[in-house]
Scaffold this motif. Structure first.
Motif, PDB file in Angstrom:
ATOM      1  N   SER A  68       0.805  -1.225   0.000  1.00  9.83           N
ATOM      2  CA  SER A  68       0.000   0.000   0.000  1.00  9.83           C
ATOM      3  C   SER A  68       0.836   1.273   0.000  1.00  9.83           C
ATOM      4  CB  SER A  68      -0.915   0.031   1.230  1.00  9.83           C
ATOM      5  OG  SER A  68      -1.861  -1.015   1.194  1.00  9.83           O
ATOM      6  N   PHE A  69       2.152   1.141   0.251  1.00 12.38           N
ATOM      7  CA  PHE A  69       2.992   2.328   0.400  1.00 12.38           C
ATOM      8  C   PHE A  69       4.284   2.194  -0.387  1.00 12.38           C
ATOM      9  CE2 PHE A  69       0.582   1.618   4.315  1.00 12.38           C
ATOM     10  CZ  PHE A  69      -0.172   2.785   4.357  1.00 12.38           C
ATOM     11  N   GLN A  70       4.916   3.331  -0.599  1.00 13.26           N
ATOM     12  CA  GLN A  70       6.241   3.343  -1.217  1.00 13.26           C
ATOM     13  C   GLN A  70       7.287   3.288  -0.107  1.00 13.26           C
ATOM     14  OE1 GLN A  70       8.172   7.012  -2.915  1.00 13.26           O
ATOM     15  NE2 GLN A  70       7.844   5.926  -4.848  1.00 13.26           N
ATOM     16  N   CYS A  71       7.919   2.148   0.053  1.00 14.41           N
ATOM     17  CA  CYS A  71       8.910   1.957   1.108  1.00 14.41           C
ATOM     18  C   CYS A  71      10.295   2.312   0.588  1.00 14.41           C
ATOM     19  CB  CYS A  71       8.899   0.512   1.601  1.00 14.41           C
ATOM     20  SG  CYS A  71       7.362   0.042   2.422  1.00 14.41           S
ATOM     21  N   ILE A  72      10.946   3.232   1.265  1.00 21.84           N
ATOM     22  CA  ILE A  72      12.287   3.675   0.891  1.00 21.84           C
ATOM     23  C   ILE A  72      13.245   3.111   1.928  1.00 21.84           C
ATOM     24  CG2 ILE A  72      13.771   5.669   0.455  1.00 21.84           C
ATOM     25  CD1 ILE A  72      10.940   7.176   0.044  1.00 21.84           C
ATOM     26  N   LEU A  73      13.974   2.088   1.531  1.00 25.67           N
ATOM     27  CA  LEU A  73      14.866   1.368   2.439  1.00 25.67           C
ATOM     28  C   LEU A  73      16.286   1.859   2.222  1.00 25.67           C
ATOM     29  CD1 LEU A  73      15.143  -0.913   4.553  1.00 25.67           C
ATOM     30  CD2 LEU A  73      15.471  -2.498   2.634  1.00 25.67           C
ATOM     31  N   VAL A  74      16.852   2.495   3.228  1.00 29.32           N
ATOM     32  CA  VAL A  74      18.168   3.115   3.099  1.00 29.32           C
ATOM     33  C   VAL A  74      19.236   2.279   3.792  1.00 29.32           C
ATOM     34  CG1 VAL A  74      17.756   4.570   5.141  1.00 29.32           C
ATOM     35  CG2 VAL A  74      19.472   5.260   3.467  1.00 29.32           C
ATOM     36  N   ASP A  75      20.371   2.138   3.137  1.00 25.15           N
ATOM     37  CA  ASP A  75      21.551   1.595   3.798  1.00 25.15           C
ATOM     38  C   ASP A  75      22.155   2.734   4.611  1.00 25.15           C
ATOM     39  OD1 ASP A  75      21.040  -0.598   2.211  1.00 25.15           O
ATOM     40  OD2 ASP A  75      23.089  -0.777   1.443  1.00 25.15           O
ATOM     41  N   GLN A  76      21.939   2.710   5.918  1.00 25.89           N
ATOM     42  CA  GLN A  76      22.425   3.803   6.746  1.00 25.89           C
ATOM     43  C   GLN A  76      23.946   3.918   6.649  1.00 25.89           C
ATOM     44  OE1 GLN A  76      20.841   3.639  10.789  1.00 25.89           O
ATOM     45  NE2 GLN A  76      18.944   2.742  10.021  1.00 25.89           N
ATOM     46  N   ARG A  77      24.429   5.115   6.787  1.00 26.95           N
ATOM     47  CA  ARG A  77      25.869   5.391   6.727  1.00 26.95           C
ATOM     48  C   ARG A  77      26.651   4.380   7.572  1.00 26.95           C
ATOM     49  NH1 ARG A  77      29.375  10.275   6.312  1.00 26.95           N
ATOM     50  NH2 ARG A  77      27.634  11.110   5.119  1.00 26.95           N
ATOM     51  N   GLY A  78      27.625   3.731   6.930  1.00 25.35           N
ATOM     52  CA  GLY A  78      28.426   2.734   7.625  1.00 25.35           C
ATOM     53  C   GLY A  78      27.879   1.329   7.541  1.00 25.35           C
ATOM     54  N   THR A  79      26.787   1.124   6.778  1.00 22.82           N
ATOM     55  CA  THR A  79      26.205  -0.210   6.615  1.00 22.82           C
ATOM     56  C   THR A  79      26.002  -0.493   5.132  1.00 22.82           C
ATOM     57  OG1 THR A  79      23.864   0.433   6.638  1.00 22.82           O
ATOM     58  CG2 THR A  79      24.943   0.128   8.772  1.00 22.82           C
ATOM     59  N   GLY A  80      25.915  -1.789   4.798  1.00 21.70           N
ATOM     60  CA  GLY A  80      25.636  -2.178   3.426  1.00 21.70           C
ATOM     61  C   GLY A  80      26.578  -1.548   2.433  1.00 21.70           C
ATOM     62  N   LYS A  81      25.999  -0.901   1.419  1.00 19.98           N
ATOM     63  CA  LYS A  81      26.793  -0.258   0.379  1.00 19.98           C
ATOM     64  C   LYS A  81      27.215   1.169   0.739  1.00 19.98           C
ATOM     65  CE  LYS A  81      24.821  -2.843  -3.537  1.00 19.98           C
ATOM     66  NZ  LYS A  81      26.103  -3.310  -4.104  1.00 19.98           N
ATOM     67  N   SER A  82      26.626   1.722   1.803  1.00 16.26           N
ATOM     68  CA  SER A  82      26.895   3.123   2.163  1.00 16.26           C
ATOM     69  C   SER A  82      28.107   3.226   3.089  1.00 16.26           C
ATOM     70  CB  SER A  82      25.661   3.739   2.836  1.00 16.26           C
ATOM     71  OG  SER A  82      24.530   3.659   2.009  1.00 16.26           O
ATOM     72  N   MET A  83      29.277   2.876   2.536  1.00 17.34           N
ATOM     73  CA  MET A  83      30.474   2.767   3.360  1.00 17.34           C
ATOM     74  C   MET A  83      31.460   3.899   3.086  1.00 17.34           C
ATOM     75  SD  MET A  83      30.075   0.237   5.384  1.00 17.34           S
ATOM     76  CE  MET A  83      31.751   0.089   5.983  1.00 17.34           C
ATOM     77  N   PRO A  84      31.811   4.678   4.115  1.00 19.04           N
ATOM     78  CA  PRO A  84      32.908   5.634   3.981  1.00 19.04           C
ATOM     79  C   PRO A  84      34.224   4.895   3.775  1.00 19.04           C
ATOM     80  CG  PRO A  84      31.603   6.041   5.973  1.00 19.04           C
ATOM     81  CD  PRO A  84      31.209   4.699   5.446  1.00 19.04           C
ATOM     82  N   ALA A  85      35.237   5.618   3.315  1.00 15.89           N
ATOM     83  CA  ALA A  85      36.555   5.003   3.132  1.00 15.89           C
ATOM     84  C   ALA A  85      37.108   4.510   4.461  1.00 15.89           C
ATOM     85  CB  ALA A  85      37.511   5.995   2.483  1.00 15.89           C
ATOM     86  N   VAL A  86      36.839   5.252   5.516  1.00 17.06           N
ATOM     87  CA  VAL A  86      37.235   4.846   6.869  1.00 17.06           C
ATOM     88  C   VAL A  86      36.064   5.116   7.796  1.00 17.06           C
ATOM     89  CG1 VAL A  86      39.694   5.287   6.514  1.00 17.06           C
ATOM     90  CG2 VAL A  86      38.227   7.122   7.376  1.00 17.06           C
ATOM     91  N   LEU A  87      36.000   4.364   8.885  1.00 20.67           N
ATOM     92  CA  LEU A  87      34.985   4.591   9.907  1.00 20.67           C
ATOM     93  C   LEU A  87      35.655   5.199  11.128  1.00 20.67           C
ATOM     94  CD1 LEU A  87      33.321   2.653   8.078  1.00 20.67           C
ATOM     95  CD2 LEU A  87      32.340   1.711  10.167  1.00 20.67           C
ATOM     96  N   ASP A  88      35.338   6.460  11.392  1.00 20.41           N
ATOM     97  CA  ASP A  88      35.839   7.125  12.588  1.00 20.41           C
ATOM     98  C   ASP A  88      34.889   8.272  12.919  1.00 20.41           C
ATOM     99  OD1 ASP A  88      36.487   9.272  10.873  1.00 20.41           O
ATOM    100  OD2 ASP A  88      38.596   8.687  10.742  1.00 20.41           O
ATOM    101  N   SER A  89      35.257   9.095  13.882  1.00 11.94           N
ATOM    102  CA  SER A  89      34.359  10.162  14.339  1.00 11.94           C
ATOM    103  C   SER A  89      34.126  11.236  13.279  1.00 11.94           C
ATOM    104  CB  SER A  89      34.920  10.803  15.611  1.00 11.94           C
ATOM    105  OG  SER A  89      36.200  11.358  15.369  1.00 11.94           O
ATOM    106  N   THR A  90      34.970  11.287  12.241  1.00 10.63           N
ATOM    107  CA  THR A  90      34.784  12.280  11.180  1.00 10.63           C
ATOM    108  C   THR A  90      33.812  11.805  10.112  1.00 10.63           C
ATOM    109  OG1 THR A  90      36.606  11.504   9.764  1.00 10.63           O
ATOM    110  CG2 THR A  90      37.157  13.050  11.554  1.00 10.63           C
TER     111      THR A  90
END
Length: 303
Positions: A68-90
């Motif tokens: 019934s709805f348009q579900c927008i499923l996001v890979d939150q920053r740091g998960t799945g494909k949404s990966m920074p080059a490094v994971l740190d406080s920046t």
């Protein structure tokens, strides 16, 4: 044999449903944030738990609601494909994560959207509504951990108290120091798998979650930076007046190890909140009571 066939069909169903939507991405603060869109209708941003859960863990929720709805499923920053080059406080923080949602909303040319958050995702959804109230048309909170981190004073104990002797033995097996040292990530996933029945009212339905879990479903390093950011900035919404005056739907399993005090606090914190307890239901409400979750969401959004 029937049970094995049942789970094979579930896995096949998830794969075929996943194939219905391709990944898209939007750039946000130096990171490509990936997302998928399922179904048509009023847009729902789906925020999974964790922090660190792969969005694939919530395909079944999207499959339920996309009727019934348009579900927008996001890979939150740091998960799945949404990966920074490094994971740190920046590169990992609540502020950056919320700004990712804003970048995605603008990319989709939406003035506002309904945000649905599960567990930690419910807390994240509340933060998003607090800091970006004009971007959120309504909130749906499924088994939310609440307005701060106070839940962790008892949450793990509640889960442990529900485990069978077999579950405790499995947990202890994977908690052996030698096994942990040999493969910290895998052993932590196995400890989560051993504890999954403690999240459920119906132990048979817990197998739907536990048997489909994979090591790639979790990025535990993310939690270190997210929890640290929350504590450092004291992101406790109970200490501030709610800025969000739009409708809120709170769905909570009666047997959820989160307990009943958290949803009750949420229902008084938000001025226009509706709270419904789901009987014979634990933390994963859409797995144990899918028809009720679907019906409540449809009624809430006027469908």
């Amino acid at each position: 044999m029937i049970r094995k066939l049942f789970y094979i069909l579930i896995i096949i169903g998830n794969i075929s449903f996943d194939c219905l939507a391709q990944y898209n991405q939007v750039e946000s603060n130096g990171v490509e944030i990936y997302y998928r869109v399922f179904g048509k209708g009023e847009p729902l941003l789906i925020l999974g738990g964790g922090p660190g859960d792969n969005a694939n863990r919530y395909l079944s929720l999207c499959e339920l609601l996309s009727k019934s709805f348009q579900c927008i499923l996001v890979d939150q920053r740091g998960t799945g494909k949404s990966m920074p080059a490094v994971l740190d406080s920046t590169t990992i923080s609540i502020e950056l994560t919320l700004s990712d949602f804003e970048a995605l909303r603008k990319e989709l040319n939406l003035e506002s959207w309904t945000v649905l958050g599960f567990s930690y995702g419910g807390y994240l959804a509340s933060l998003y509504a607090h800091f970006y109230p004009n971007a959120v048309s309504s909130l749906i909170l499924l088994g939310s951990i609440g307005l701060n981190l106070s839940i962790f004073q008892y949450f793990n104990d509640n889960i442990t108290s529900r485990l069978s002797n077999e579950g405790i033995e499995k947990f202890d097996y994977w908690n052996d120091s030698a096994r942990v040292a040999a493969d910290p990530h895998h052993t932590l996933v196995e400890r989560i798998r051993a504890r999954i029945p403690g999240y459920f009212y119906d132990r048979k339905k817990s197998l739907i979650v536990s048997q489909n879990m994979q090591d790639s479903d979790f990025n535990f390093e993310l939690g270190k930076w997210i929890w640290g950011d929350i504590q450092r900035k004291d992101l406790n919404l109970e200490k501030v007046e709610s800025r969000f005056n739009k409708p809120v739907l709170i769905l909570h399993g009666r047997q959820d190890p989160v307990g009943e005090s958290i949803p009750q606090k949420l229902s008084t914190y938000y001025k226009h909140a509706q709270l419904f307890f789901l009987e014979k239901c634990g933390h994963y409400s859409w797995v144990e009571q899918p028809e009720k979750v679907y019906r409540y969401v449809k009624e809430f959004l006027g469908k």
